[in-house]
Design a protein around this motif. Structure first.
Motif, short mmCIF file in Angstrom:
data_model
loop_
_atom_site.label_atom_id
_atom_site.label_comp_id
_atom_site.label_asym_id
_atom_site.label_seq_id
_atom_site.Cartn_x
_atom_site.Cartn_y
_atom_site.Cartn_z
N LEU A 49 0.86 -1.19 0.00
CA LEU A 49 0.00 0.00 0.00
C LEU A 49 0.89 1.23 0.00
O LEU A 49 1.71 1.40 0.88
CB LEU A 49 -0.92 0.01 1.22
N ALA A 50 0.73 2.06 -1.01
CA ALA A 50 1.50 3.30 -1.12
C ALA A 50 0.59 4.49 -0.84
O ALA A 50 -0.51 4.59 -1.41
CB ALA A 50 2.10 3.43 -2.53
N LEU A 51 1.02 5.37 0.05
CA LEU A 51 0.26 6.58 0.34
C LEU A 51 0.66 7.64 -0.68
O LEU A 51 1.81 8.06 -0.72
CB LEU A 51 0.54 7.06 1.76
N VAL A 52 -0.29 8.06 -1.49
CA VAL A 52 -0.02 8.99 -2.59
C VAL A 52 0.01 10.43 -2.11
O VAL A 52 0.83 11.24 -2.55
CB VAL A 52 -1.06 8.80 -3.71
N ALA A 53 -0.91 10.77 -1.20
CA ALA A 53 -1.02 12.15 -0.70
C ALA A 53 -1.66 12.10 0.67
O ALA A 53 -2.42 11.18 0.98
CB ALA A 53 -1.86 13.00 -1.65
N PRO A 54 -1.37 13.09 1.53
CA PRO A 54 -2.03 13.13 2.84
C PRO A 54 -3.50 13.51 2.70
O PRO A 54 -3.85 14.42 1.97
CB PRO A 54 -1.24 14.20 3.60
N LEU A 55 -4.35 12.78 3.42
CA LEU A 55 -5.78 13.05 3.40
C LEU A 55 -6.08 13.97 4.59
O LEU A 55 -6.22 13.52 5.72
CB LEU A 55 -6.58 11.74 3.49
N VAL A 56 -6.14 15.26 4.32
CA VAL A 56 -6.36 16.26 5.37
C VAL A 56 -7.86 16.39 5.64
O VAL A 56 -8.66 16.54 4.71
CB VAL A 56 -5.77 17.63 4.96
N LEU A 57 -8.23 16.31 6.93
CA LEU A 57 -9.64 16.41 7.32
C LEU A 57 -9.96 17.86 7.70
O LEU A 57 -9.17 18.52 8.38
CB LEU A 57 -9.92 15.49 8.49
N PRO A 58 -11.12 18.35 7.29
CA PRO A 58 -11.49 19.74 7.61
C PRO A 58 -11.89 19.90 9.06
O PRO A 58 -12.26 18.94 9.74
CB PRO A 58 -12.68 20.01 6.68
N GLU A 59 -11.83 21.14 9.55
CA GLU A 59 -12.24 21.42 10.93
C GLU A 59 -13.72 21.15 11.14
O GLU A 59 -14.14 20.75 12.22
CB GLU A 59 -11.90 22.87 11.29
N SER A 60 -14.52 21.39 10.13
CA SER A 60 -15.95 21.10 10.19
C SER A 60 -16.34 20.36 8.92
O SER A 60 -15.68 20.48 7.89
CB SER A 60 -16.78 22.38 10.34
#
Length: 206
Positions: A49-60
């Motif tokens: 499994l390769a992580l392609v990009a960080p999955l950033v979660l929003p504040e809301s």
């Protein structure tokens, strides 16, 4: 294809995984999503499994996610990808981003499932030297990896040559959610913290 939604409001423990000032969905969580999707078609082992990009979660709000598992090849392997986009977009609108890709394989043979690793009949492992874990999370925070209480699961660690061993727990109320997961992402992530604290390396985790 499996679809769902990620949100700190739904799973508050996610807010305790902060990288460089942003709440990032942990790589261990992507592993859990891939295992769950692959398991639906008999391919619940992750070969890579390769992580392609960080999955950033929003504040809301949250992020819509899709896990797509491809057709099986002659060797029992299937390609898998994890996509995400900000919630609320229509079906025809763009915005899907690939965050991880890899391969899942059939759950058969000695390597499948969870078993006892040979040589661990005694604990701590014979010949392993204790590692000081006090202050580890403060040190990681100084490097931009800020783990809140839900992710501070390392209780003890040892090293034997190139091997690292750790005792990890699901802190606080997170433990009550263990049954929702194959391996709770908080627990798997904690198992990697001792490795991260060593620094250096190629960035690959076996």
């Amino acid at each position: 294809m499996l679809s769902g939604r990620l949100s700190c409001a739904t799973d508050p423990w996610l807010a305790d995984h902060v990288v460089a000032g942003s709440v990032v969905f942990p790589g261990a969580g992507l592993v859990e999503l891939v295992v769950a999707a692959g398991g639906r078609v008999g391919c619940g082992r992750v070969e890579e499994l390769a992580l392609v990009a960080p999955l950033v979660l929003p504040e809301s709000g949250g992020v819509d996610v899709q896990v797509i598992v491809g057709a099986v090849d002659g060797g029992g392997r299937r390609e898998v990808s994890v996509f995400g986009r900000g919630e609320g977009l229509g079906e025809d609108e763009a915005g899907w981003v690939r965050y991880a890709s890899g391969v899942v394989v059939e759950e058969s043979g000695e390597g499948s499932g969870v078993g006892v690793v040979s040589g661990l009949s005694e604990w701590p492992p014979v010949g392993a030297e204790p590692v000081v874990v006090e202050g580890m999370y403060e040190d990681l925070a100084a490097e931009g990896l800020s783990y809140g209480p839900a992710f501070q699961g390392v209780r003890a660690a040892w090293r034997r040559g190139e091997e690292t061993f750790a005792e990890v727990v699901l802190p606080g109320s997170v433990g009550a959610e263990a049954g929702r997961f194959g391996v709770h992402p908080v627990l798997l992530d904690a198992a990697l913290h001792v490795v991260a604290s060593r620094g250096g390396g190629s960035g690959e985790v076996a």
